[in-house]
Design a protein around this motif. Structure first.
Motif, short mmCIF file in Angstrom:
data_model
loop_
_atom_site.label_atom_id
_atom_site.label_comp_id
_atom_site.label_asym_id
_atom_site.label_seq_id
_atom_site.Cartn_x
_atom_site.Cartn_y
_atom_site.Cartn_z
N GLU A 11 0.83 -1.21 0.00
CA GLU A 11 0.00 0.00 0.00
C GLU A 11 0.87 1.26 0.00
N GLU A 12 1.90 1.25 0.82
CA GLU A 12 2.81 2.41 0.87
C GLU A 12 3.46 2.67 -0.48
N PHE A 13 3.90 1.58 -1.10
CA PHE A 13 4.60 1.74 -2.39
C PHE A 13 3.64 2.15 -3.49
N GLY A 14 2.37 1.87 -3.30
CA GLY A 14 1.36 2.25 -4.28
C GLY A 14 1.25 3.76 -4.42
N LEU A 15 1.72 4.49 -3.41
CA LEU A 15 1.62 5.95 -3.44
C LEU A 15 2.64 6.60 -4.38
N PHE A 16 3.69 5.86 -4.69
CA PHE A 16 4.75 6.47 -5.49
C PHE A 16 4.37 6.57 -6.95
N GLU A 17 4.68 7.73 -7.51
CA GLU A 17 4.29 7.93 -8.90
C GLU A 17 5.32 7.39 -9.87
N ASP A 18 6.59 7.47 -9.49
CA ASP A 18 7.59 6.94 -10.42
C ASP A 18 8.69 6.19 -9.67
N TRP A 19 9.56 5.60 -10.46
CA TRP A 19 10.61 4.78 -9.87
C TRP A 19 11.52 5.57 -8.96
N MET A 20 11.69 6.86 -9.26
CA MET A 20 12.62 7.66 -8.47
C MET A 20 12.11 7.84 -7.05
N ASP A 21 10.80 8.11 -6.93
CA ASP A 21 10.21 8.23 -5.59
C ASP A 21 10.41 6.92 -4.83
N LYS A 22 10.17 5.83 -5.56
CA LYS A 22 10.27 4.51 -4.94
C LYS A 22 11.69 4.27 -4.42
N TYR A 23 12.67 4.54 -5.29
CA TYR A 23 14.05 4.30 -4.88
C TYR A 23 14.52 5.29 -3.82
N ASN A 24 14.04 6.53 -3.90
CA ASN A 24 14.40 7.49 -2.85
C ASN A 24 13.90 7.01 -1.49
N TYR A 25 12.70 6.41 -1.51
CA TYR A 25 12.12 5.87 -0.28
C TYR A 25 12.97 4.71 0.24
N ILE A 26 13.37 3.81 -0.68
CA ILE A 26 14.20 2.67 -0.28
C ILE A 26 15.53 3.16 0.28
N ILE A 27 16.09 4.18 -0.38
CA ILE A 27 17.38 4.73 0.07
C ILE A 27 17.22 5.34 1.48
N GLU A 28 16.12 6.07 1.68
CA GLU A 28 15.86 6.66 3.00
C GLU A 28 15.75 5.58 4.06
N MET A 29 15.02 4.51 3.70
CA MET A 29 14.87 3.41 4.67
C MET A 29 16.20 2.76 4.95
N GLY A 30 17.02 2.66 3.92
CA GLY A 30 18.36 2.09 4.09
C GLY A 30 19.16 2.91 5.09
N LYS A 31 19.00 4.24 4.97
CA LYS A 31 19.74 5.11 5.87
C LYS A 31 19.25 5.00 7.30
N SER A 32 17.95 4.73 7.47
CA SER A 32 17.41 4.72 8.82
C SER A 32 17.44 3.34 9.47
N LEU A 33 17.92 2.33 8.74
CA LEU A 33 18.00 0.98 9.31
C LEU A 33 18.93 0.99 10.51
N PRO A 34 18.45 0.49 11.65
CA PRO A 34 19.35 0.48 12.81
C PRO A 34 20.62 -0.30 12.47
N VAL A 35 21.73 0.35 12.69
CA VAL A 35 22.99 -0.25 12.29
C VAL A 35 23.30 -1.45 13.17
N ILE A 36 23.73 -2.50 12.52
CA ILE A 36 24.07 -3.72 13.24
C ILE A 36 25.32 -3.43 14.08
N ASP A 37 25.36 -4.00 15.25
CA ASP A 37 26.52 -3.84 16.13
C ASP A 37 27.79 -4.26 15.38
#
Lengths: 140, 408
Positions: free
Chosen positions: A12-38
């Motif tokens: 549902e969240e990904f359904g909101l994105f209009e193009d691939w760039m929004d989608k990948y920007n979101y993935i990149i943001e999530m990548g940045k916010s992933l709690p870093v493994i010890d």
């Protein structure tokens, strides 16, 4: 939430994105916010070596649920890992073992999970399920 | 000459260029992995299967003779293309990997013993490392490695120092698939011959970027894949000097490669058939012949000049991008640009470029020892072919800026 419900939420969240760039920007943001493994887990023991990117994954059992932590040296891989963790972490071993991860296909990320891509993600899912199996066996 | 005026005509010969990837016009910069094929190649293959399609060297019937004729003609075309002295020095293989395995196996079986040494280089593709390593393990021999400078050039003084009385063969790449370095193979061969050591050249990248004259080079073995020179996959060539090929035992055994078989003893066929067990890939050979004809018709010098211009323009455009580092800056270089963007993983860069319709290769390019020696995990590699244009390089440079914007 069950793995299935989380998967539906992600679709549902990904359904909101209009193009691939929004989608990948979101993935990149999530990548940045992933709690870093010890750092202590960033060792050979926890490394899933892909030809393209590296993935580290660790797991522990808490109150009957498996808690996963993971990381990658590539940010897009990391972003996809965060989706997998969101779905699979804090679930019971049985639910993890039987999980259907079809949502990744629905949001157009299937190619990242192709074995030929060898970015470590397919091996990571396998490893997560193996952890779940091991915890299940231990719990008896 | 390949110019801006006639390039569109050349591009028309390659149907795969005319497609959209992720809703954008494809920019194909993965030519060092495999080139696209001109229509004449698929037409030649289809023509073979739709008309002749018979087995070679054995049937008395008309079509079998036609197939034999087509196959042996393809062999002669390869012979001419690399200027081999005799067509029986041309062995058809599945590709470069198959050819190196053939030599490593057969040469190793007969000539490598415990304590012997094999020289390769730091910049080899895994296909020119692992077969030799396997021979070393089997025979108790040792692999010695020519080091590479920071620019990506072989250190020739150190190469010569590697020779001992135990050196049995040298096997090096003509052109690095990662860095684009064109190695001075003639000099490398001369040096080895001073010590009476034969040389095998991995020409997987070399065949399409330099004019090959095996007699002038005086190499003992040269091999290449059809699919990297606009020909079909699953085709390849091993050139070997007749003397050497005569001395080597067969690699695989079976039909075609025998003279007489009894349950007590088998005698083997003559060259080149001794090394071509089983039904060969006749359709592939015919396709390869068409590819070589296409390349010759377009003009080798024209192709090389065009690729050189693309390399120069691409290097200039990419060098303007802040935080972009090019790996491989040898003075003599083919149309390959390997690079990394500061703080951006090659996989991420490749993924975004793919979204923009650009095909590049990312990763360690099957050359892990080289990549490790550069102190990196991999690179993004753009490699050019005769149908690429400077406009595509402009699109590429813009796409890299987009990658930086998204990932930087």
């Amino acid at each position: 939430m069950t793995i299935k419900e989380i998967g539906e939420q992600i679709v549902e969240e990904f359904g909101l994105f209009e193009d691939w760039m929004d989608k990948y920007n979101y993935i990149i943001e999530m990548g940045k916010s992933l709690p870093v493994i010890d750092e202590k887990f960033k060792t050979q023991q926890y490394l899933i070596s892909g030809c393209q990117s590296k993935v580290w994954v660790s797991a522990e059992m808490k109150d009957g649920k498996v808690i996963f932590k993971a990381n990658s040296d590539a940010i897009i891989t990391k972003g996809i890992i965060s989706l997998l963790i969101r779905a699979l972490s804090n679930q019971s071993p049985d639910d993890i073992i039987n999980a259907d991860l079809g949502f990744l296909d629905k949001i157009g990320l299937k190619e990242h999970l192709s074995p030929t891509r060898s970015n470590g993600l397919t091996s990571m899912i396998k490893q997560m399920k193996l952890y779940a199996l091991a915890f299940k066996a231990k719990e008896g | 000459m390949i110019t801006n005026d006639n390039i569109s005509e050349i591009r028309l010969a390659f149907p795969a260029l005319n497609q959209q990837v992720n809703n954008r016009q494809l920019v194909y910069f993965d030519n060092a992995a495999t080139t696209l094929k001109p229509k004449v190649v698929s037409e030649a293959i289809a023509g073979y299967y739709n008309t002749i399609n018979s087995n070679v060297h054995r049937g008395v019937h008309h079509l079998s003779q036609q197939a034999t004729y087509a196959f042996e003609n393809a062999r002669k075309s390869v012979q001419q293309f690399i200027n081999a002295g005799n067509s029986n020095e041309i062995i058809f293989t599945k590709g470069t990997t198959d050819a190196i395995n053939l030599v490593a196996h057969s040469f190793g079986k007969k000539f490598i013993n415990e304590g012997d040494e094999i020289i390769i280089s730091q910049m080899e593709h895994h296909a020119n490392i692992v077969p030799w390593q396997t021979v070393c393990e089997e025979k108790g021999a040792k692999l010695k490695v020519i080091p590479v400078t920071e620019k990506g050039e072989l250190i020739l003084d150190e190469y010569e120092n590697l020779f001992t009385g135990k050196t049995k063969i040298v096997s090096v790449t003509h052109i690095s698939n990662v860095l684009g370095t064109i190695n001075p193979i003639k000099k490398i061969i001369e040096t080895a011959h001073k010590y009476n050591v034969p040389v095998m050249i991995d020409g997987a990248q070399g065949i399409v970027h330099e004019k090959i004259d095996v007699q002038d080079l005086d190499c003992d073995f040269y091999c290449f894949s059809g699919h990297k020179i606009y020909g079909p996959m699953g085709t390849g060539v091993l050139y070997g000097k007749e003397d050497w090929l005569e001395k080597l035992p067969p690699y695989q055994t079976g039909g075609e490669m025998i003279k007489n078989v009894t349950f007590e003893k088998t005698t083997f066929n003559e060259l080149p058939f001794k090394f071509e067990a089983g039904t060969p890939n006749v359709g592939g050979a015919v396709g390869l012949e068409a590819a070589l004809a296409f390349v010759s018709h377009t003009g080798l010098d024209e192709i090389f000049n065009h690729e050189k211009e693309l390399l120069e323009y691409g290097t200039e455009k990419l060098s303007e991008i802040e935080g972009l580092k090019i790996y491989g800056t040898a003075a003599n270089k083919s149309g390959v640009i390997s690079f990394l963007l500061d703080g951006i993983h090659q996989y991420d860069a490749g993924t975004i470029l793919d979204q923009l319709g650009i095909a590049v290769r990312t990763g360690n390019h099957c050359a892990q020892p080289l990549i490790k020696s550069l102190g990196i995990q991999g690179t993004v590699r753009a490699s050019f072919a005769l149908y690429n244009t400077s406009e595509e390089i402009d699109i590429f440079a813009k796409a890299i800026l987009k990658v930086k914007e998204m990932l930087g």
